[in-house]
Design an enzyme around this catalytic site. Structure first.
Site, mmCIF file in Angstrom:
data_model
loop_
_atom_site.group_PDB
_atom_site.id
_atom_site.type_symbol
_atom_site.label_atom_id
_atom_site.label_comp_id
_atom_site.label_asym_id
_atom_site.label_seq_id
_atom_site.Cartn_x
_atom_site.Cartn_y
_atom_site.Cartn_z
ATOM 1 N N HIS A 149 -15.144 42.406 54.327
ATOM 2 C CA HIS A 149 -15.793 41.118 54.589
ATOM 3 C C HIS A 149 -14.693 40.092 54.802
ATOM 4 O O HIS A 149 -13.587 40.225 54.286
ATOM 5 C CB HIS A 149 -16.644 40.760 53.362
ATOM 6 C CG HIS A 149 -17.529 39.575 53.512
ATOM 7 N ND1 HIS A 149 -17.050 38.285 53.431
ATOM 8 C CD2 HIS A 149 -18.872 39.464 53.706
ATOM 9 C CE1 HIS A 149 -18.062 37.447 53.570
ATOM 10 N NE2 HIS A 149 -19.178 38.127 53.742
ATOM 11 N N ASP A 226 -13.684 44.425 45.666
ATOM 12 C CA ASP A 226 -14.803 43.541 45.967
ATOM 13 C C ASP A 226 -16.089 44.325 45.702
ATOM 14 O O ASP A 226 -16.479 45.193 46.480
ATOM 15 C CB ASP A 226 -14.725 43.098 47.429
ATOM 16 C CG ASP A 226 -15.892 42.204 47.828
ATOM 17 O OD1 ASP A 226 -16.783 41.948 46.989
ATOM 18 O OD2 ASP A 226 -15.924 41.769 48.999
ATOM 19 N N GLN A 229 -21.313 44.261 46.728
ATOM 20 C CA GLN A 229 -22.412 45.132 47.144
ATOM 21 C C GLN A 229 -22.563 46.355 46.238
ATOM 22 O O GLN A 229 -23.367 47.244 46.547
ATOM 23 C CB GLN A 229 -22.193 45.585 48.592
ATOM 24 C CG GLN A 229 -22.110 44.470 49.598
ATOM 25 C CD GLN A 229 -23.441 43.770 49.839
ATOM 26 O OE1 GLN A 229 -24.495 44.275 49.475
ATOM 27 N NE2 GLN A 229 -23.394 42.601 50.461
ATOM 28 N N LYS A 252 -26.733 38.019 44.978
ATOM 29 C CA LYS A 252 -27.053 39.346 45.501
ATOM 30 C C LYS A 252 -27.626 40.268 44.422
ATOM 31 O O LYS A 252 -27.966 41.421 44.714
ATOM 32 C CB LYS A 252 -25.801 39.983 46.123
ATOM 33 C CG LYS A 252 -25.239 39.221 47.320
ATOM 34 C CD LYS A 252 -24.058 39.949 47.930
ATOM 35 C CE LYS A 252 -23.333 39.075 48.953
ATOM 36 N NZ LYS A 252 -24.142 38.760 50.134
ATOM 37 N N CYS A 392 -20.011 38.700 58.914
ATOM 38 C CA CYS A 392 -18.731 38.309 58.295
ATOM 39 C C CYS A 392 -17.790 39.505 58.195
ATOM 40 O O CYS A 392 -17.027 39.638 57.228
ATOM 41 C CB CYS A 392 -18.944 37.671 56.925
ATOM 42 S SG CYS A 392 -19.845 36.118 56.974
#
Length: 434
Positions: A149, A226, A229, A252, A392
């Protein structure tokens, strides 16, 4: 209880935890909406998830009954707000199995969390007395991937511009996996930090990081993952994951916007210089110099997102009550169902893994020569909400030779009927642009 018909070849398991999807959906008021006269079919949870009533009620109650600033007042409201804020930190720490609540830093989102680490490197590079693990200069390297991202690309580009370090990256294979064939040449003794996405927001790829982690440890570098997700969708244990930092964001994972998390190993956070200066992050201030508070306060200057943090704690309670392993398996089965169903759509190309192994419930695709924006508009007219664009992640689109992609993403409230609605909508798109 809703059950999912698993396509042939997908393993069947009797011992996986289950939950009643219909009962879960009843917790989300927005799912009762209609769009253009059709029942809402929300397939954009990788962008932002919906919020259950249990989270909305906590947010409203905090503002209505407990509104005050934190860590500043000894009056009742201030004490209540502080206890709720720190209680949310403890819930988040337990959710990811952090060894200490002091390792959980509240941020605005994942982007800010990554920037905090990047700017800590930058600030340390200006101080000769700084911990050498955080000092960067010409000859040093930062490693990311082509799958990232933008929030895990741009901060490192800026850091390298400020310090003279070099940015390098893992490429992506045609099948949407990280290409680790050049691992030993890419991650070397010159590497200071490797920052990678755990689950891709555009390809759905779940990156197995153990081999990369082993190499990072061998060369003495640091590792940031990261997990924007992954934390909302998988059981995450930072001890087992063996990263030095992870980042994720509240909106999220059934929580509000404006709240995110930076988790870091305690001794690393203690060695990092502050990034933001102001109230609450200090130990003492004179006109001549300032000394800084211990983490996490060192990285939480000013009035924090108090109500948002409290509501994030409620989201953690909600997800924990359902069970992260149950959510993981629900999405795995949905993904298998969706991959099978989308394969029936003529001229549809899936980007990323085409099997439900090592991938999450995010599927990006192209439908012939129809521009994704046109796909999205037709689907929206039928009540089906997907995201279109570069997500993104423009380098990924460039890697696969397309300007944009259409993306459908699932969560705990997604049903097979909604996937069927997506497939039927795509058939309608084909008729419109045939």
């Amino acid at each position: 209880m809703t059950t999912i018909a698993i396509p042939p070849g997908m393993p069947q398991y009797d011992d996986v935890p289950r939950f009643d999807v219909a009962r879960v959906r009843a917790d989300f008021p927005i799912l009762n909406r209609e769009i253009n006269g059709y029942p809402l079919v929300y397939l954009d949870s990788a962008n932002t998830s919906h919020k259950p009533r249990q989270v909305l009620d906590v947010l409203e109650e905090h503002y209505a009954l407990h509104n005050a600033n934190v860590s500043r007042s000894v009056h009742t409201l201030g004490t209540e707000a502080t206890e709720a804020y720190e209680g949310a930190r403890a819930k988040v720490a337990a959710f990811i199995n952090a060894p200490s609540t002091d390792e959980v830093v509240f941020t605005k989102n994942s982007t800010e969390a990554i920037n905090i680490v990047a700017y800590a490197f930058s600030n340390a590079s200006l101080r000769p007395d700084a911990d050498p693990r955080f000092r960067l200069g010409p000859g040093d390297e930062v490693v990311i991937s082509e799958m990232e991202h933008h929030s895990n690309i741009v901060p490192w580009q800026l850091l390298c511009e400020r310090t003279g370090a070099t940015l390098r990256w893992f490429p992506v294979t045609e099948g949407g996996r990280l290409d680790e064939s050049g691992l030993e040449d890419l991650v070397t003794e010159r590497t200071k930090i490797v920052s990678l996405v755990h689950v891709s927001n555009i390809l759905g790829t779940v990156n197995a990081t153990s081999r990369i982690t082993e190499r990072v440890r061998a060369v003495g570098a640091l590792l940031l993952l990261d997990c924007s997700q992954s934390v909302p969708h998988l059981p995450i244990d930072v001890v087992d994951l063996d990263a030095d930092y992870i980042v994720f964001t509240g909106h999220k994972m059934c929580g509000p916007t404006g709240i995110g998390v930076l988790w870091g190993r305690g001794e690393l956070l203690a060695a990092m210089p502050p990034v933001f200066g102001g109230g609450s992050m200090i130990e003492t201030v004179t006109m001549a110099r300032t000394t800084y508070a211990a983490p996490p306060a060192r990285f939480e200057a000013g009035t924090p997102p108090i109500a948002e943090a409290v509501a994030l704690g409620a989201a953690v309670d909600y997800l924990t009550g359902i069970g992260m392993r149950a959510i993981q398996w629900h999405e795995k089965e949905l993904t298998a169902y969706a991959l099978d169903a989308l394969a029936s759509v003529p001229d549809l190309r899936i980007f990323g893994p085409t099997v439900p192994v090592g991938r999450g419930g995010t599927i990006s695709f192209a439908l012939g020569d129809v521009h994704p924006h046109d796909v999205g508009q037709v689907l929206d007219s039928l009540g089906v909400q997907v995201r279109v664009g570069h997500h993104c992640a423009k380098p990924v689109c460039s890697r696969f030779g397309v300007p944009a992609m259409t993306r459908a993403s699932f969560y705990l409230y997604t049903t097979t009927e909604e996937i069927d609605a997506l497939v039927a909508g795509l058939e309608q798109v084909r008729k419109v642009f045939d």
